[in-house]
Design a protein around this motif. Structure first.
Motif, short mmCIF file in Angstrom:
data_model
loop_
_atom_site.label_atom_id
_atom_site.label_comp_id
_atom_site.label_asym_id
_atom_site.label_seq_id
_atom_site.Cartn_x
_atom_site.Cartn_y
_atom_site.Cartn_z
N ILE A 67 0.76 -1.17 -0.01
CA ILE A 67 -0.37 -0.26 -0.42
C ILE A 67 1.22 0.94 0.26
CG2 ILE A 67 -1.68 1.46 1.19
CD1 ILE A 67 -2.80 -1.39 2.44
N GLN A 68 0.94 1.83 -1.08
CA GLN A 68 0.92 3.04 -1.10
C GLN A 68 0.66 4.34 -0.24
OE1 GLN A 68 1.28 5.73 -4.78
NE2 GLN A 68 3.77 6.33 -4.42
N VAL A 69 1.51 5.32 1.18
CA VAL A 69 0.87 5.71 1.65
C VAL A 69 1.62 7.49 1.29
CG1 VAL A 69 0.93 7.10 4.29
CG2 VAL A 69 0.10 4.67 3.59
N LYS A 70 0.86 8.08 0.64
CA LYS A 70 1.91 9.49 -0.41
C LYS A 70 1.08 10.43 1.04
CE LYS A 70 1.15 9.87 -4.66
NZ LYS A 70 0.72 10.03 -5.83
N LEU A 71 2.67 11.45 1.18
CA LEU A 71 2.57 12.10 2.03
C LEU A 71 2.70 13.54 1.98
CD1 LEU A 71 4.39 10.14 5.51
CD2 LEU A 71 1.82 10.31 4.89
N THR A 72 2.03 14.51 2.09
CA THR A 72 2.56 16.28 1.68
C THR A 72 2.30 16.33 3.03
OG1 THR A 72 0.08 16.04 0.92
CG2 THR A 72 0.97 15.04 -0.98
N GLY A 73 2.89 18.05 3.02
CA GLY A 73 2.74 19.18 3.64
C GLY A 73 4.01 18.96 4.60
N SER A 74 3.17 20.28 5.58
CA SER A 74 4.45 19.72 7.30
C SER A 74 3.52 19.55 8.65
CB SER A 74 4.98 20.82 6.78
OG SER A 74 5.96 20.82 6.03
N LEU A 75 3.87 19.63 9.62
CA LEU A 75 3.41 18.69 10.37
C LEU A 75 2.85 20.08 11.52
CD1 LEU A 75 5.39 15.78 11.67
CD2 LEU A 75 2.29 15.86 10.93
N GLN A 76 2.15 20.14 11.62
CA GLN A 76 1.80 21.54 12.95
C GLN A 76 2.46 21.46 13.80
OE1 GLN A 76 0.04 24.64 11.65
NE2 GLN A 76 0.04 23.69 9.52
N PRO A 77 3.11 23.01 15.01
CA PRO A 77 3.26 22.57 16.32
C PRO A 77 1.95 21.50 16.73
CG PRO A 77 3.10 24.77 15.94
CD PRO A 77 2.37 24.04 14.02
N THR A 120 5.30 7.21 0.94
CA THR A 120 6.23 8.41 -0.30
C THR A 120 5.69 9.93 -0.19
OG1 THR A 120 4.78 7.48 -1.33
CG2 THR A 120 6.42 5.86 -1.52
N GLY A 121 5.98 9.88 -0.42
CA GLY A 121 5.95 11.87 -1.38
C GLY A 121 6.21 12.82 -0.54
N ASP A 122 6.45 14.10 -0.94
CA ASP A 122 6.88 15.03 -0.45
C ASP A 122 6.81 15.52 1.07
OD1 ASP A 122 7.71 15.73 -3.26
OD2 ASP A 122 5.78 17.31 -3.75
N THR A 176 -3.63 3.31 -3.27
CA THR A 176 -3.11 4.75 -2.42
C THR A 176 -3.84 5.88 -1.44
OG1 THR A 176 -1.30 4.82 -4.54
CG2 THR A 176 -1.63 6.97 -3.39
N ILE A 177 -3.29 5.25 -0.19
CA ILE A 177 -3.37 7.04 0.56
C ILE A 177 -2.97 8.29 0.72
CG2 ILE A 177 -3.96 6.57 2.61
CD1 ILE A 177 -4.34 3.83 3.02
N GLU A 178 -3.50 9.20 0.29
CA GLU A 178 -3.26 9.91 0.41
C GLU A 178 -3.25 11.42 2.09
OE1 GLU A 178 -3.93 12.98 -2.56
OE2 GLU A 178 -3.49 11.18 -4.05
N ILE A 179 -2.65 11.53 2.28
CA ILE A 179 -1.98 12.38 3.41
C ILE A 179 -1.97 13.64 3.62
CG2 ILE A 179 -2.14 12.31 6.31
CD1 ILE A 179 -2.37 8.37 6.41
N ASP A 180 -2.27 14.24 4.30
CA ASP A 180 -2.15 15.79 4.08
C ASP A 180 -1.86 16.14 5.73
OD1 ASP A 180 -0.89 18.49 3.83
OD2 ASP A 180 -3.27 19.39 3.06
N LEU A 181 -0.45 16.23 5.85
CA LEU A 181 0.00 16.49 7.05
C LEU A 181 0.18 17.49 7.84
CD1 LEU A 181 3.71 14.46 6.28
CD2 LEU A 181 1.92 13.90 7.69
#
Length: 420
Positions: A161-171, A199-201, A260-265
């Motif tokens: 399973i591809q877990v595609k991560l984007t963005g950055s974590l908040q405080p 994976t992902g940016d 593929t699962i996408e998560i916006d950090l």
């Protein structure tokens, strides 16, 4: 055929040009791991089958961490079994009280695991080392015994399973919130016998401690392993730790994933897993009023220095609520020492926390933090099954070090983003 990162590592260790999901293979191992609970079982199998020699004393690790420092006579006898085996077979990597750490924190720290390696351990959270770009997975003690003899293990090649991560974590949001969120999305069997390939940016915006936490809990949604690409963060972490050549594997651009699962950090909030499954998740603003009796900060999931730092910053100038017991377990002796030198220990003690040597004790309801009937605990550990930390009528809520520290002060599950 195109292969995922995990499949490439397994193919290389099987000596095959390519492999496919479902195929049965035998692979060469770079490390076989056991602890003071699983090790003695494997050792009895080893001798019971008539063996008297390990395949490589440099590639077996025994870490005394679960019931150590020993909680009773049986625990002491288990450690004696491991101690004598390590001495008889001249094992390079034997870690006892005073030098040991929680195994999955200790091995990366000491450079015993590295990118591209194939590792088995008789502990389900062996999948932690995927944070470094290794294939690592938990096995039973019988497979550990076979690995110690042959230096090999067999696997059914997992799909991915591809877990595609984007963005950055908040405080006040961390890798713990990422993995709890993912488990809440797909459930405790949502990745059953599949590889979770992150994976992902967004990966570049995760610290190594975040990645270690995420890989560690990949097993909690049924995954065979979790794995991260090797990038500048990975290589910086391994520099000065890993003193041998390692291989970097990358998934093919057209590798097949079952989904593929996408998560916006950047969209994640502090998240809590309610009893009695890690998939039972709520964001912190959905929690409500839940008073607690105990807080545990530590374990192989969140005993990293960054967790200690996050907790110390919240405890500074504050006091643990009078109805709460807060126990802190740094992941390794080095992290413990770093906490002393950075002043975190003084902060913890002044706040009213108890601080322990590294141990797995409270995480599995073994010792040093066992819960009574009706008690509730906020823990930075990785499991909250019925009776996991003590009585079957106790409750465990999984959360980050930030949520745990804030909750210890307030006496209830609390949002670390809110002051006062």
């Amino acid at each position: 055929m195109p292969m995922t990162m995990t499949q490439k590592i397994l193919a290389a260790h099987a000596g095959l040009p390519e492999i496919h999901p479902g195929q049965l293979i035998s692979t060469k191992l770079d490390l076989v791991l056991g602890n003071d609970i699983t090790g003695p079982v494997a050792i009895r199998e080893f001798y019971g089958a008539g063996f008297d020699k390990v395949f490589d004393p440099d590639k077996i690790a025994l870490v005394m961490d679960h019931f150590a420092p020993n909680k009773d006579i049986k625990a002491a006898e288990q450690c004696v079994t491991c101690r004598e085996f390590a001495k008889k077979h001249n094992l390079t990597h034997f870690y006892d009280v005073g030098v040991m750490g929680i195994e999955h924190a200790l091995l990366p720290e000491q450079g015993i695991v590295a990118a591209g390696e194939c590792i088995i351990g008789a502990d389900s959270h062996t999948c932690t080392y995927g944070a470094l770009g290794a294939f690592s997975t938990g096995v039973g003690s019988t497979d550990m015994a076979a690995g110690m003899v042959t230096g090999e293990a067999w696997f059914r090649v997992p799909d991915a399973i591809q877990v595609k991560l984007t963005g950055s974590l908040q405080p006040m949001v961390s890798g713990k919130d990422v993995i709890i969120h993912l488990i809440g999305m797909i459930g405790v069997d949502g990745a059953l016998y599949q590889s979770l390939e992150y994976t992902g940016d967004g990966v570049a915006n995760l610290t190594m401690d975040d990645r270690l936490c995420i890989a560690n809990m990949s097993i909690e949604c049924g995954a065979k392993n979790g794995i991260f690409p090797v990038d500048a963060v990975t290589e910086s972490y391994m520099q000065g730790r890993v003193n041998r050549p390692y291989t970097i594997y990358e998934a093919d651009a057209d590798a097949h994933y079952s989904r593929t699962i996408e998560i916006d950090l950047s969209a994640l909030k502090p998240t809590v897993s309610f009893p009695h499954l890690p998939e039972n998740t709520k964001t912190i603003d959905e929690v409500g009023e839940i008073p607690i009796n105990q807080v545990i900060i530590g374990s192989c999931t969140n005993g990293w220095l960054s967790d200690m730092k996050a907790a110390a910053e919240i405890f500074a100038g504050q006091k643990v609520h009078p109805d709460v017991r807060c126990i802190i377990f740094p992941g390794t002796q080095q992290i413990y020492l770093d906490c002393i030198e950075l002043g975190y220990m003084k902060t913890f003690i002044q706040a009213g926390c108890a601080v322990s040597t590294p141990t797995c004790g409270p995480c599995l309801g073994g010792h040093m933090g066992v819960l009574a009937a009706g008690e509730r605990c906020v823990a930075t550990t990785n499991r909250n099954f019925v009776g996991r930390m003590g009585h079957v009528d106790s409750e465990v809520y999984l959360a980050s070090a930030q949520v745990a520290a804030a909750s210890a002060i307030k006496g209830k599950i609390s949002d670390p983003r809110k002051k006062g």
